[in-house]
Design an enzyme around this catalytic site. Structure first.
Site, PDB file in Angstrom:
ATOM      1  N   ASN A   8       1.755  -3.337   3.383  1.00  0.00           N
ATOM      2  CA  ASN A   8       1.212  -2.588   2.246  1.00  0.00           C
ATOM      3  C   ASN A   8       2.237  -1.526   1.836  1.00  0.00           C
ATOM      4  O   ASN A   8       2.336  -0.480   2.476  1.00  0.00           O
ATOM      5  CB  ASN A   8      -0.126  -1.949   2.649  1.00  0.00           C
ATOM      6  N   TRP A   9       2.969  -1.828   0.792  1.00  0.00           N
ATOM      7  CA  TRP A   9       4.056  -0.925   0.375  1.00  0.00           C
ATOM      8  C   TRP A   9       3.531   0.327  -0.318  1.00  0.00           C
ATOM      9  O   TRP A   9       4.296   1.247  -0.579  1.00  0.00           O
ATOM     10  CB  TRP A   9       5.014  -1.662  -0.562  1.00  0.00           C
ATOM     11  N   LYS A  10       2.258   0.323  -0.677  1.00  0.00           N
ATOM     12  CA  LYS A  10       1.677   1.463  -1.405  1.00  0.00           C
ATOM     13  C   LYS A  10       2.541   1.768  -2.646  1.00  0.00           C
ATOM     14  O   LYS A  10       2.979   0.832  -3.306  1.00  0.00           O
ATOM     15  CB  LYS A  10       1.513   2.662  -0.475  1.00  0.00           C
ATOM     16  N   HIS A  95      -9.271  -0.158  -0.063  1.00  0.00           N
ATOM     17  CA  HIS A  95      -8.380   0.597   0.815  1.00  0.00           C
ATOM     18  C   HIS A  95      -8.797   2.077   0.789  1.00  0.00           C
ATOM     19  O   HIS A  95      -9.235   2.593  -0.241  1.00  0.00           O
ATOM     20  CB  HIS A  95      -6.921   0.449   0.367  1.00  0.00           C
ATOM     21  N   GLU A 169      -9.723  -0.157   9.215  1.00  0.00           N
ATOM     22  CA  GLU A 169      -8.775   0.949   9.191  1.00  0.00           C
ATOM     23  C   GLU A 169      -9.524   2.276   9.284  1.00  0.00           C
ATOM     24  O   GLU A 169     -10.038   2.769   8.272  1.00  0.00           O
ATOM     25  CB  GLU A 169      -7.987   0.953   7.881  1.00  0.00           C
ATOM     26  N   GLY A 175      -1.661   6.868   8.289  1.00  0.00           N
ATOM     27  CA  GLY A 175      -0.646   7.900   8.045  1.00  0.00           C
ATOM     28  C   GLY A 175      -0.614   8.941   9.156  1.00  0.00           C
ATOM     29  O   GLY A 175      -0.112  10.043   8.961  1.00  0.00           O
ATOM     30  N   SER A 215      -1.291   3.461  11.365  1.00  0.00           N
ATOM     31  CA  SER A 215      -0.194   3.885  12.246  1.00  0.00           C
ATOM     32  C   SER A 215       0.290   2.797  13.200  1.00  0.00           C
ATOM     33  O   SER A 215       0.606   3.062  14.369  1.00  0.00           O
ATOM     34  CB  SER A 215      -0.582   5.153  13.008  1.00  0.00           C
ATOM     35  N   GLY A 236       1.431   0.064   6.841  1.00  0.00           N
ATOM     36  CA  GLY A 236       1.918   0.895   5.740  1.00  0.00           C
ATOM     37  C   GLY A 236       3.368   1.279   5.957  1.00  0.00           C
ATOM     38  O   GLY A 236       4.288   0.510   5.716  1.00  0.00           O
TER      39      GLY A 236
HETATM   40  P1  PGA Z   1       0.146   3.443   7.890  1.00  0.00           P
HETATM   41  O1  PGA Z   1      -0.812   2.956   6.692  1.00  0.00           O
HETATM   42  O2  PGA Z   1       0.587   2.206   8.622  1.00  0.00           O
HETATM   43  O3  PGA Z   1       1.279   4.149   7.225  1.00  0.00           O
HETATM   44  O4  PGA Z   1      -0.693   4.344   8.763  1.00  0.00           O
HETATM   45  C1  PGA Z   1      -1.728   1.933   6.903  1.00  0.00           C
HETATM   46  C2  PGA Z   1      -2.516   1.632   5.650  1.00  0.00           C
HETATM   47  O5  PGA Z   1      -2.830   2.556   4.893  1.00  0.00           O
HETATM   48  O6  PGA Z   1      -2.836   0.467   5.372  1.00  0.00           O
END
Ligand code: PGA
Length: 255
Positions: A8-10, A95, A169, A175, A215, A236
Site C-alpha cells: 500500500n503505497w498510500k 482503510h 489492521e 505507522g 508496522s 505500508g
Molecule cells: P504501515 O501501514 O505498514 O506503514 O504501518 C500499514 C497500512 O496502513 O496499511
C-alpha cells in the site's frame, strides 16, 4: 494458498518516474518469488500508467479507495468502475486512513458495504480493512470489529467469498514502531473467522484469506505471518523501499 502481500503505497512516491522505478524492482522480486502473490496499490493517478505498461501476471494491481457509485458529481473522487478500467483487480475498502482521516469526515461501515457490493459486481476482489482504534480489557474492541465485518459483508452471498479478503489492521499499530504481537493477531483473526462463520457457515469463513497490517517490515514479516496464522500482509512504509520490500517478500518464500 500462497501468502498475499499488498504494497500500500498510500500517497507516495512524488513522481511517476519514481513509481516506475519502484515497480521495476517489485517486478524483479516477483519473478524470483513466485510462491508469494504480490499486489500493489499505487496512488490512483499512477495506476493506469503502471498497469497498462505491464504485460506480466506476477504482480496485480489494486486501488486504495474508490466510491461505489459508477459516476456522478463527486469532485476529486474516483469510482470503483474507473479503478477497474485503469487496471485494478483488488480494492482496499475501509482503510483506517479513510475511516479516520486527519481532516474531514471519514467513511462509515455502510460506505464500506456499498463499496464491497460495487467491487464484487465488477468482478474485483474487495480487501475489507477492519480494526479497532484502541483495546480495552472488557473486549469492546471485538464488538467494534464484529460490527465492521457484519455491516460491510451484509450483501455478500456465500459463493462470493472466494473473492473476498479481510485485512485486520489495528489502527494503533499502523505507522507505529512495532507490529501487534503475533499471539494477539492470531486471537483476533480467529474471532473474525467466527464472526463470518456465524453468519455464512464455516466453509467461507475458513477459506477466506485474512491479512494483517500495521508496522510490518522485513524483520517481522515471517513471524507475523506464521505465528499470527494469517494468509498475508498489508504493508505500508516497508513497501516504499525496494530493498526492504524485496527482503520482506523473500522472507515469506518457502514457509
Ligand atoms: P504501515 O501501514 O505498514 O506503514 O504501518 C500499514 C497500512 O496502513 O496499511
Amino acid at each position: 494458498m500462497h501468502p498475499i502481500v499488498i504494497a500500500n503505497w498510500k500517497m507516495n512516491p512524488e513522481t511517476f518516474a519514481e513509481a516506475k522505478r519502484l515497480f521495476e524492482s517489485i517486478k524483479k522480486t516477483a519473478s524470483t518469488s513466485k510462491t508469494v502473490d504480490i499486489v500493489i496499490t499505487p496512488p490512483s493517478v499512477f495506476l493506469q500508467g503502471l498497469a497498462s505498461g505491464y504485460k506480466g501476471s506476477l504482480v496485480r494491481f489494486g486501488i486504495q479507495h474508490a466510491r461505489a457509485e459508477n459516476a456522478g458529481s463527486y469532485t476529486g473522487d474516483i469510482s470503483m468502475i474507473q479503478a477497474k478500467n485503469a487496471g485494478a483487480l483488488y480494492a482496499l475498502i475501509g482503510h483506517a486512513e479513510r475511516r479516520y482521516p486527519k481532516e474531514g469526515v471519514g467513511m462509515t461501515n455502510e460506505d464500506a458495504r456499498a463499496q464491497v457490493r460495487s467491487a464484487l459486481s465488477l468482478a474485483m476482489k474487495p480487501v475489507l480493512c477492519v480494526g479497532e482504534q484502541s483495546r480495552d480489557e472488557h473486549g469492546g474492541h471485538l464488538a467494534y470489529i464484529k460490527e465492521q465485518v457484519d455491516v460491510a459483508l451484509a450483501d455478500v452471498q456465500k459463493h462470493q467469498f472466494k473473492d473476498i479478503v479481510i485485512a485486520y489492521e489495528p489502527v494503533w499499530a499502523i505507522g507505529a514502531k512495532e507490529a501487534m504481537l503475533p499471539h494477539d493477531i492470531h486471537e483476533t483473526t480467529l474471532y473474525i473467522r467466527k464472526v463470518v462463520a456465524d453468519k455464512f457457515g464455516s466453509k467461507p469463513a475458513l477459506s477466506m484469506p485474512i491479512l494483517y497490517g500495521g508496522s510490518v517490515d522485513d524483520a517481522n514479516a515471517r513471524v507475523v505471518l506464521r505465528e499470527g496464522t494469517t494468509q498475508g500482509l498489508l504493508v505500508g512504509r516497508a513497501s516504499l523501499d525496494s530493498l526492504t520490500f524485496a527482503k520482506l517478500v523473500i522472507a515469506l518464500k518457502n514457509l
